[in-house]
Design a protein around this motif. Structure first.
Motif, PDB file in Angstrom:
ATOM      1  N   PHE A 153      -5.705 -21.607  10.394  1.00 32.98           N
ATOM      2  CA  PHE A 153      -6.450 -21.773  11.643  1.00 32.98           C
ATOM      3  C   PHE A 153      -7.953 -21.719  11.385  1.00 32.98           C
ATOM      4  CE2 PHE A 153      -8.972 -19.469  14.775  1.00 32.98           C
ATOM      5  CZ  PHE A 153      -8.931 -20.364  15.838  1.00 32.98           C
ATOM      6  N   MET A 154      -8.399 -20.707  10.643  1.00 33.16           N
ATOM      7  CA  MET A 154      -9.828 -20.535  10.374  1.00 33.16           C
ATOM      8  C   MET A 154     -10.399 -21.780   9.691  1.00 33.16           C
ATOM      9  SD  MET A 154     -11.125 -17.334  11.085  1.00 33.16           S
ATOM     10  CE  MET A 154     -12.130 -16.713   9.732  1.00 33.16           C
ATOM     11  N   TYR A 155      -9.644 -22.306   8.754  1.00 36.03           N
ATOM     12  CA  TYR A 155     -10.110 -23.491   8.028  1.00 36.03           C
ATOM     13  C   TYR A 155     -10.287 -24.667   8.987  1.00 36.03           C
ATOM     14  CZ  TYR A 155     -10.353 -27.229   4.593  1.00 36.03           C
ATOM     15  OH  TYR A 155     -10.766 -28.308   3.847  1.00 36.03           O
ATOM     16  N   LEU A 156      -9.273 -24.915   9.823  1.00 33.24           N
ATOM     17  CA  LEU A 156      -9.338 -26.051  10.739  1.00 33.24           C
ATOM     18  C   LEU A 156     -10.415 -25.854  11.811  1.00 33.24           C
ATOM     19  CD1 LEU A 156      -5.524 -26.775  11.230  1.00 33.24           C
ATOM     20  CD2 LEU A 156      -7.144 -27.992   9.790  1.00 33.24           C
ATOM     21  N   TYR A 157     -10.581 -24.624  12.254  1.00 27.34           N
ATOM     22  CA  TYR A 157     -11.541 -24.336  13.319  1.00 27.34           C
ATOM     23  C   TYR A 157     -12.987 -24.450  12.823  1.00 27.34           C
ATOM     24  CZ  TYR A 157     -13.703 -21.952  17.304  1.00 27.34           C
ATOM     25  OH  TYR A 157     -14.481 -21.642  18.400  1.00 27.34           O
ATOM     26  N   TYR A 158     -13.267 -23.869  11.661  1.00 27.64           N
ATOM     27  CA  TYR A 158     -14.640 -23.818  11.175  1.00 27.64           C
ATOM     28  C   TYR A 158     -14.996 -24.944  10.207  1.00 27.64           C
ATOM     29  CZ  TYR A 158     -15.201 -19.132  13.156  1.00 27.64           C
ATOM     30  OH  TYR A 158     -15.299 -18.071  14.011  1.00 27.64           O
ATOM     31  N   TYR A 159     -14.006 -25.429   9.474  1.00 24.01           N
ATOM     32  CA  TYR A 159     -14.298 -26.399   8.416  1.00 24.01           C
ATOM     33  C   TYR A 159     -13.936 -27.819   8.835  1.00 24.01           C
ATOM     34  CZ  TYR A 159     -14.740 -28.080   3.592  1.00 24.01           C
ATOM     35  OH  TYR A 159     -15.120 -28.741   2.461  1.00 24.01           O
ATOM     36  N   GLY A 160     -12.925 -27.941   9.695  1.00 25.07           N
ATOM     37  CA  GLY A 160     -12.486 -29.264  10.119  1.00 25.07           C
ATOM     38  C   GLY A 160     -11.197 -29.679   9.426  1.00 25.07           C
ATOM     39  N   TYR A 161     -10.718 -30.842   9.779  1.00 28.84           N
ATOM     40  CA  TYR A 161      -9.458 -31.348   9.230  1.00 28.84           C
ATOM     41  C   TYR A 161      -9.702 -32.051   7.895  1.00 28.84           C
ATOM     42  CZ  TYR A 161      -8.371 -30.767  14.197  1.00 28.84           C
ATOM     43  OH  TYR A 161      -8.230 -30.267  15.471  1.00 28.84           O
ATOM     44  N   GLY A 162      -8.807 -31.787   6.937  1.00 28.19           N
ATOM     45  CA  GLY A 162      -8.910 -32.459   5.643  1.00 28.19           C
ATOM     46  C   GLY A 162      -9.813 -31.739   4.669  1.00 28.19           C
ATOM     47  N   GLY A 163     -10.427 -32.491   3.783  1.00 29.33           N
ATOM     48  CA  GLY A 163     -11.360 -31.919   2.816  1.00 29.33           C
ATOM     49  C   GLY A 163     -10.692 -31.159   1.687  1.00 29.33           C
ATOM     50  N   HIS A 164     -11.449 -30.226   1.100  1.00 27.17           N
ATOM     51  CA  HIS A 164     -10.998 -29.465  -0.063  1.00 27.17           C
ATOM     52  C   HIS A 164      -9.702 -28.710   0.206  1.00 27.17           C
ATOM     53  CE1 HIS A 164     -11.011 -25.855  -2.725  1.00 27.17           C
ATOM     54  NE2 HIS A 164     -11.365 -26.752  -3.627  1.00 27.17           N
ATOM     55  N   GLY A 165      -9.581 -28.129   1.396  1.00 21.36           N
ATOM     56  CA  GLY A 165      -8.379 -27.365   1.727  1.00 21.36           C
ATOM     57  C   GLY A 165      -7.126 -28.215   1.782  1.00 21.36           C
ATOM     58  N   PHE A 166      -7.282 -29.500   2.048  1.00 20.15           N
ATOM     59  CA  PHE A 166      -6.133 -30.396   2.112  1.00 20.15           C
ATOM     60  C   PHE A 166      -5.398 -30.422   0.775  1.00 20.15           C
ATOM     61  CE2 PHE A 166      -3.842 -34.386   2.134  1.00 20.15           C
ATOM     62  CZ  PHE A 166      -3.403 -34.515   3.447  1.00 20.15           C
ATOM     63  N   LEU A 167      -6.157 -30.496  -0.317  1.00 23.66           N
ATOM     64  CA  LEU A 167      -5.547 -30.480  -1.651  1.00 23.66           C
ATOM     65  C   LEU A 167      -4.899 -29.137  -1.934  1.00 23.66           C
ATOM     66  CD1 LEU A 167      -5.080 -31.837  -4.433  1.00 23.66           C
ATOM     67  CD2 LEU A 167      -7.272 -30.855  -5.151  1.00 23.66           C
ATOM     68  N   MET A 168      -5.519 -28.036  -1.501  1.00 21.46           N
ATOM     69  CA  MET A 168      -4.956 -26.715  -1.729  1.00 21.46           C
ATOM     70  C   MET A 168      -3.597 -26.581  -1.022  1.00 21.46           C
ATOM     71  SD  MET A 168      -7.427 -25.490  -3.600  1.00 21.46           S
ATOM     72  CE  MET A 168      -7.578 -27.201  -4.148  1.00 21.46           C
ATOM     73  N   CYS A 169      -3.499 -27.131   0.184  1.00 18.22           N
ATOM     74  CA  CYS A 169      -2.234 -27.088   0.932  1.00 18.22           C
ATOM     75  C   CYS A 169      -1.158 -27.903   0.245  1.00 18.22           C
ATOM     76  CB  CYS A 169      -2.446 -27.618   2.350  1.00 18.22           C
ATOM     77  SG  CYS A 169      -3.577 -26.628   3.348  1.00 18.22           S
TER      78      CYS A 169
END
Length: 266
Positions: A153-169
């Motif tokens: 949630f924190m990632y999507l709320y503050y960082y947005g959809y996709g990006g670096h976290g997308f690969l981590m997921c």
């Protein structure tokens, strides 16, 4: 000090994407879900089951496991296509697609599908409670589920959809396919005593996952022209270290220490 400044600046900014998918408009809904989850699995649930026989949920759990396998396989296929195709990921510095990108809706819903799956994962603990499998409800289990949902949630709320976290997921999806396949196979072998022989390798794969995430996060932080992924890499790398310690400790006690012969006392 620089890291602290990054965190303060990050938490103080407004959501970068105006599109707020269900449960992502504020912290309140997710925090209420997590509070309800924690109270049920640690207080209310065990109290309700104290003088009751365990529920026979084998049919429900089989359906749940099959659903999780199919859900995660679908995420894996679509995520792979997106990263190597329309998302055109530069793995040296992974950035969110701009709001006007023709595949931005893809990015939003693919990322959201991971967040929603973390909600579904909470049912696993509920099943443990109703089946009186208290040994399975460890600190690591509860912490892992709560952290994954809230951090998503924190990632999507503050960082947005996709990006670096997308690969981590992406790596976590691979682990989930393996994990729920194991759960389903175990449910088919209910007459076999003990765990299936490859159970311990799920933890090994999880440790490899966190090692890859840590390595890629360090690599991302070394790129001087990639400020957009800096905070995501710091968070992903930091929690990977925590999980490497926790899962290593679990592996040692479950599969190494328990196998050591007990010395006889004369």
């Amino acid at each position: 000090m620089a890291m602290l400044v990054d965190i303060v600046n990050f938490l103080g900014k407004s959501p970068p994407d105006p599109v707020r998918l269900p449960l992502l408009s504020s912290h309140k809904p997710v925090l209420m879900i997590l509070a309800t989850y924690l109270v049920f699995v640690k207080l209310v649930g065990p109290k309700l089951m104290e003088n009751r026989k365990p529920f026979d949920l084998r049919g429900v759990i089989k359906v749940y496991n099959i659903m999780q396998i199919l859900y995660n396989v679908a995420m894996f296929v679509f995520a792979t296509h997106f990263m190597l195709g329309p998302g055109a990921f530069n793995f040296r510095c992974i950035k969110n697609l701009p709001p006007d990108h023709s595949y931005k809706t893809w990015e939003r819903w693919l990322t959201y599908s991971y967040f929603f799956n973390k909600l579904l994962d909470l049912l696993e603990t509920v099943f443990f409670v109703l089946r009186k499998k208290d040994r399975q409800i460890s600190f690591l289990h509860v912490f892992h589920h709560m952290y994954m949902l809230y951090f998503s949630f924190m990632y999507l709320y503050y960082y947005g959809y996709g990006g670096h976290g997308f690969l981590m997921c992406f790596f976590n999806v691979i682990v989930h396919i393996m994990m729920y396949t194991y759960y389903y196979q175990s449910s088919l072998n209910k007459d076999v005593k003990g765990d299936l022989w490859w159970k311990k390798y799920i933890t090994v794969v999880q440790l490899i996952q966190f090692g890859i995430i840590l390595g890629h996060s360090i690599y991302t932080l070394q790129q001087p022209d990639c400020p957009s992924a800096r905070f995501s890499a710091i968070c992903a790398g930091g929690i990977s270290i925590v999980f490497i310690i926790l899962f290593s400790n679990f592996y040692y006690h479950a599969y190494i220490k328990s196998q050591k012969p007990v010395k006889k006392v004369d």
